[in-house]
Motif scaffolding. Sequence first.
Motif, PDB file in Angstrom:
ATOM      1  N   SER A 180     -22.625 -24.852  15.888  1.00 22.80           N
ATOM      2  CA  SER A 180     -23.914 -24.783  15.204  1.00 22.80           C
ATOM      3  C   SER A 180     -23.733 -24.928  13.689  1.00 22.80           C
ATOM      4  CB  SER A 180     -24.605 -23.454  15.534  1.00 22.80           C
ATOM      5  OG  SER A 180     -25.825 -23.345  14.853  1.00 22.80           O
ATOM      6  N   LEU A 181     -22.751 -24.238  13.113  1.00 24.65           N
ATOM      7  CA  LEU A 181     -22.482 -24.348  11.673  1.00 24.65           C
ATOM      8  C   LEU A 181     -22.085 -25.777  11.294  1.00 24.65           C
ATOM      9  CD1 LEU A 181     -20.411 -21.074  11.092  1.00 24.65           C
ATOM     10  CD2 LEU A 181     -22.723 -21.560  10.241  1.00 24.65           C
ATOM     11  N   ILE A 182     -21.193 -26.357  12.079  1.00 22.23           N
ATOM     12  CA  ILE A 182     -20.725 -27.714  11.788  1.00 22.23           C
ATOM     13  C   ILE A 182     -21.864 -28.722  11.985  1.00 22.23           C
ATOM     14  CG2 ILE A 182     -19.156 -29.546  12.549  1.00 22.23           C
ATOM     15  CD1 ILE A 182     -17.113 -27.268  13.098  1.00 22.23           C
ATOM     16  N   SER A 183     -22.685 -28.501  12.987  1.00 20.66           N
ATOM     17  CA  SER A 183     -23.811 -29.404  13.237  1.00 20.66           C
ATOM     18  C   SER A 183     -24.800 -29.403  12.077  1.00 20.66           C
ATOM     19  CB  SER A 183     -24.526 -29.016  14.533  1.00 20.66           C
ATOM     20  OG  SER A 183     -23.683 -29.297  15.641  1.00 20.66           O
ATOM     21  N   GLN A 184     -25.053 -28.243  11.489  1.00 19.32           N
ATOM     22  CA  GLN A 184     -25.931 -28.175  10.318  1.00 19.32           C
ATOM     23  C   GLN A 184     -25.370 -29.039   9.192  1.00 19.32           C
ATOM     24  OE1 GLN A 184     -26.120 -24.013   9.354  1.00 19.32           O
ATOM     25  NE2 GLN A 184     -27.688 -23.575  10.877  1.00 19.32           N
ATOM     26  N   TYR A 185     -24.081 -28.922   8.949  1.00 20.31           N
ATOM     27  CA  TYR A 185     -23.420 -29.692   7.897  1.00 20.31           C
ATOM     28  C   TYR A 185     -23.474 -31.190   8.206  1.00 20.31           C
ATOM     29  CZ  TYR A 185     -19.755 -31.135   4.612  1.00 20.31           C
ATOM     30  OH  TYR A 185     -19.042 -31.760   3.613  1.00 20.31           O
ATOM     31  N   ARG A 186     -23.211 -31.559   9.456  1.00 19.68           N
ATOM     32  CA  ARG A 186     -23.226 -32.961   9.858  1.00 19.68           C
ATOM     33  C   ARG A 186     -24.628 -33.554   9.717  1.00 19.68           C
ATOM     34  NH1 ARG A 186     -19.269 -35.274  12.718  1.00 19.68           N
ATOM     35  NH2 ARG A 186     -20.732 -36.338  14.102  1.00 19.68           N
ATOM     36  N   ARG A 187     -25.641 -32.809  10.155  1.00 23.21           N
ATOM     37  CA  ARG A 187     -27.020 -33.310  10.046  1.00 23.21           C
ATOM     38  C   ARG A 187     -27.416 -33.520   8.588  1.00 23.21           C
ATOM     39  NH1 ARG A 187     -27.957 -30.003  14.742  1.00 23.21           N
ATOM     40  NH2 ARG A 187     -28.504 -28.252  13.405  1.00 23.21           N
ATOM     41  N   ALA A 188     -26.936 -32.641   7.696  1.00 24.32           N
ATOM     42  CA  ALA A 188     -27.225 -32.794   6.262  1.00 24.32           C
ATOM     43  C   ALA A 188     -26.607 -34.074   5.703  1.00 24.32           C
ATOM     44  CB  ALA A 188     -26.715 -31.578   5.492  1.00 24.32           C
ATOM     45  N   HIS A 189     -25.609 -34.614   6.421  1.00 25.73           N
ATOM     46  CA  HIS A 189     -24.952 -35.864   6.015  1.00 25.73           C
ATOM     47  C   HIS A 189     -25.353 -37.036   6.908  1.00 25.73           C
ATOM     48  CE1 HIS A 189     -22.529 -32.983   3.774  1.00 25.73           C
ATOM     49  NE2 HIS A 189     -22.240 -33.993   2.982  1.00 25.73           N
ATOM     50  N   GLY A 190     -26.464 -36.877   7.634  1.00 23.12           N
ATOM     51  CA  GLY A 190     -26.999 -37.973   8.442  1.00 23.12           C
ATOM     52  C   GLY A 190     -26.256 -38.243   9.732  1.00 23.12           C
ATOM     53  N   LEU A 191     -25.484 -37.271  10.209  1.00 17.76           N
ATOM     54  CA  LEU A 191     -24.702 -37.452  11.438  1.00 17.76           C
ATOM     55  C   LEU A 191     -25.252 -36.571  12.557  1.00 17.76           C
ATOM     56  CD1 LEU A 191     -21.165 -37.423   9.829  1.00 17.76           C
ATOM     57  CD2 LEU A 191     -22.356 -39.399  10.781  1.00 17.76           C
ATOM     58  N   PRO A 192     -24.995 -36.939  13.806  1.00 18.80           N
ATOM     59  CA  PRO A 192     -25.493 -36.128  14.916  1.00 18.80           C
ATOM     60  C   PRO A 192     -24.742 -34.804  15.048  1.00 18.80           C
ATOM     61  CG  PRO A 192     -24.157 -37.951  15.737  1.00 18.80           C
ATOM     62  CD  PRO A 192     -24.301 -38.148  14.254  1.00 18.80           C
TER      63      PRO A 192
END
Length: 160
Positions: A24-36
Amino acid sequence: MRIICLALALLVTTTLARAEDVASLISQYRRAHGLPAVKADAQLTAVAERQAQAMAKSGVMDHNVAGAFATRVAGVPVGAAGENLAEGTKTWAETIERWETSSGHNANLLLADATHIGAAVAYNDQTHEAFRALVIGRKVGLRPFQPTPFNPSPGVQMWY
């Protein structure tokens, strides 16, 4: 025997639940960079768990302490994978923040085609220092080998 199986099942379930929090933490970071987003995966978590335990037991943070990374993920159907390690951090949030500021670690967090992660933490018996391992990768399906004139071996299965 049932108690041992129940304890092992509880340990795997607890470890996977922690990996889901990290995902969940990594996904938040990835989404902020336009990644799934990524999901926690039991196989990748088992690889991370073995690495974290080996580092904690030896008291050494090293990518090869539990064997070469390629060897450790060889049994997992991944098309691409990376590993991030940390020693001495107090939380996963702190650990991820540190990785975000390191080009190599950040590249793994932002692996464009990543779909899953495995995460684990283990503590050294003497120092109680935390050793964290993250494995991130693109999970792929296992499909039967398709014979060709160049490789006619029937029954062989390949990851791709």
